[in-house]
Design an enzyme around this catalytic site. Structure first.
Site, PDB file in Angstrom:
ATOM      1  CB  SER A 184      14.290  39.405 -53.594  1.00 16.54           C
ATOM      2  OG  SER A 184      15.159  40.233 -54.356  1.00 16.54           O
ATOM      3  CB  VAL A 224      17.820  33.854 -46.684  1.00 16.79           C
ATOM      4  CG1 VAL A 224      17.181  32.474 -46.688  1.00 16.79           C
ATOM      5  CG2 VAL A 224      18.134  34.278 -45.253  1.00 16.79           C
ATOM      6  CB  CYS A 225      17.169  34.737 -51.948  1.00 13.65           C
ATOM      7  SG  CYS A 225      15.563  35.069 -51.192  1.00 13.65           S
ATOM      8  CG  ASP A 226      23.931  34.976 -52.470  1.00  8.85           C
ATOM      9  OD1 ASP A 226      24.308  35.643 -53.451  1.00  8.85           O
ATOM     10  OD2 ASP A 226      24.688  34.186 -51.854  1.00  8.85           O
ATOM     11  CB  THR A 229      20.401  30.777 -55.522  1.00  9.43           C
ATOM     12  OG1 THR A 229      19.094  31.333 -55.322  1.00  9.43           O
ATOM     13  CG2 THR A 229      20.656  30.595 -57.009  1.00  9.43           C
TER      14      THR A 229
END
Length: 164
Positions: A54, A59-61, A64
């Site tokens: 998500s 972590v995803c932020d 990316t």
């Protein structure tokens, strides 16, 4: 790998596993404006595909942002794919101030997740993974992160991308 962990608990991956040396299967996802996008839309370009559970998590932020800043210096294209709604991805891009990030949503059919073996069955989210494809869509690097809340190996993925 058919099982990973997410926050320490076991998670089963479903879908067709692909490996380095395979030709990447096609997929159909949505862009931020609800247009259908397929792998063929990026024909003739090397690709780094960053897969996140998500876009709204820390972590995803960071994943990316890291791939966008480092890999975008190379010729080719960086795609971030999640099962988030396209509206959430568009909002994230605007709030992050990143105009050149390509986020794609697999929420509707999980076409990408099923074809690349990264659907977390228990959560209906995509597992954290990185795929690097050459201009002919041959998989030259693959990592499915064994613990879904950990970062991928940025150095290995970026080296594979740069060395195509």
């Amino acid at each position: 790998m058919t099982e990973i962990t997410f926050k320490g608990g076991p998670i089963h991956l479903k879908g067709q596993q692909i490996n380095e040396g395979d030709f990447a299967p096609d997929f159909t996802v949505l862009d931020n404006d609800l247009n259908q996008v397929t792998l063929a839309d990026y024909a003739g370009k090397k690709k780094l595909i960053s897969v996140v559970p998500s876009i709204d998590t820390g972590v995803c932020d960071q994943q990316t942002r890291k791939f966008n800043s480092d890999a975008s210096k190379e010729e080719g294209i960086v795609l971030t794919i999640s099962a988030d709604l396209p509206f959430a991805q568009k909002r994230w891009c605007a709030s992050a101030g990143l105009d050149n990030v390509i986020t794609l949503s697999d929420h509707r059919d999980l076409s990408f997740g099923e074809n690349y073996g990264v659907v977390m069955e228990e959560l209906r989210l995509l597992a954290r993974a990185v795929f690097v494809l050459d201009a002919d869509n041959k998989v030259v690097y693959k990592e499915i992160v064994s613990e879904g809340t950990d970062f991928p190996d940025f150095d290995a993925a970026l080296a594979a991308y740069k060395n195509i």
